[in-house]
Design an enzyme around this catalytic site. Sequence first.
Site, PDB file in Angstrom:
ATOM      1  N   ARG A  28       0.795  -1.218   0.000  1.00 46.68           N
ATOM      2  CA  ARG A  28       0.000   0.000   0.000  1.00 46.68           C
ATOM      3  C   ARG A  28       0.836   1.281   0.000  1.00 46.68           C
ATOM      4  NH1 ARG A  28      -2.927  -4.009   1.841  1.00 46.68           N
ATOM      5  NH2 ARG A  28      -0.991  -4.476   2.893  1.00 46.68           N
ATOM      6  N   THR A  29       1.837   1.348   0.852  1.00 43.86           N
ATOM      7  CA  THR A  29       2.541   2.620   1.010  1.00 43.86           C
ATOM      8  C   THR A  29       3.236   3.011  -0.293  1.00 43.86           C
ATOM      9  OG1 THR A  29       2.871   2.066   3.330  1.00 43.86           O
ATOM     10  CG2 THR A  29       4.167   3.890   2.462  1.00 43.86           C
ATOM     11  N   LYS A  35      26.690  -4.735  -4.910  1.00 43.61           N
ATOM     12  CA  LYS A  35      28.164  -4.682  -5.015  1.00 43.61           C
ATOM     13  C   LYS A  35      28.775  -4.136  -3.732  1.00 43.61           C
ATOM     14  CE  LYS A  35      27.694  -3.211  -9.838  1.00 43.61           C
ATOM     15  NZ  LYS A  35      27.883  -2.035 -10.707  1.00 43.61           N
ATOM     16  N   ARG A  81      11.430   3.928   3.028  1.00 38.30           N
ATOM     17  CA  ARG A  81      11.109   2.992   4.121  1.00 38.30           C
ATOM     18  C   ARG A  81      12.380   2.207   4.443  1.00 38.30           C
ATOM     19  NH1 ARG A  81       6.014  -1.064   4.248  1.00 38.30           N
ATOM     20  NH2 ARG A  81       5.074   0.885   4.955  1.00 38.30           N
ATOM     21  N   HIS A 105       5.319   5.800  11.314  1.00 43.23           N
ATOM     22  CA  HIS A 105       4.746   5.670   9.968  1.00 43.23           C
ATOM     23  C   HIS A 105       3.701   6.796   9.856  1.00 43.23           C
ATOM     24  CE1 HIS A 105       3.505   4.071   6.259  1.00 43.23           C
ATOM     25  NE2 HIS A 105       3.160   2.843   6.588  1.00 43.23           N
TER      26      HIS A 105
END
Length: 312
Positions: A57-58, A85, A106, A134
Amino acid sequence: MWNGKKDLLSMDQLSREEIEAILHYAGRLESLSGKGSKLGICKGEILITAFFEPSTRTRISFETAMHTLGGDVQNFSESGSSMEKGETKEDTIRTLEQYCDTLVIRDGEPGSVARYASMVNIPVINGGDGVNEHPTQALYDMYTMWKSFGRLTNLKIAIIGGLKYYRPSNSLVTGLGKFEGNSIIGICPKGLELSDKFRNSSYSEMPIDMAKLNETLEKIKPDVVYVTRLKKEYMPSGEDPGKYFYKIDASTMRILPGHCIVLHPLPRTSEMSTEIDPDPRVVMFKQVRHSLQVRMAVLALFSGHEDGLKQI
Ligand code: NCD
């Protein structure tokens, strides 16, 4: 810059008036834009979403929000990038800054998104930083309550679950605590209480044997039940999540008041039975829909387009 703020990192940084402004603009966007209509508010701008933890969703709602505002979107994925890497997240973020106007990030480490924001000159929106916050989740949770009750004051909100590890409830308690008369009651298994950092004078807590969840809710008579998932992925290895089991089902719905709405930030697992979905008091997919308008308002404001919002 919105009201002198470059980034949206926590609910604590927003005043009650700023929360009301975001919800007000979200309401205008909802009544006006519908799902796919294109507005030109962020035309010519690029959003990059960089998610170092899973998301449905986010990430998708921020990306859809930017498209709907007329901007463009790039999605960074760790897999296949130079992080394989050995490049650091810090160098990755500083690289992404060169290609966009706004970043939504996030990350699993609490406080990390604030650290990334301090390294770059463009707005950074916190899409969830570990067990910390959040904020945009809390904003659309509050928008959903506001749409249902016409107010964000004098509400009784029961927040249910493993609060210790759940970032949306941290942000929600902080946000609702800015509005007078609210009674926020955390109902959690013993050992999974809300972190001290997020407690405020509107918050009280009932650590219980979760087998007694229904009788506890029957006594409280809440206006809002906010169900949360047990974040097993944040629990120390070796701890058995099964001992914290709780579930909202048809028997819970029978004892809740007729006007009570049931929210869940999703994803859900075993804590909420799908048998309750047809009940009109269960509004979590409306809540999901609201993420779009609220994130449109946040993107427009933090990328400096309040004037564009005022014109709609
Ligand atoms: C939440 C999160 O990531 O904090 N998801 C979401 O954004 N709706 C809740 C969760 O992970 O269960």
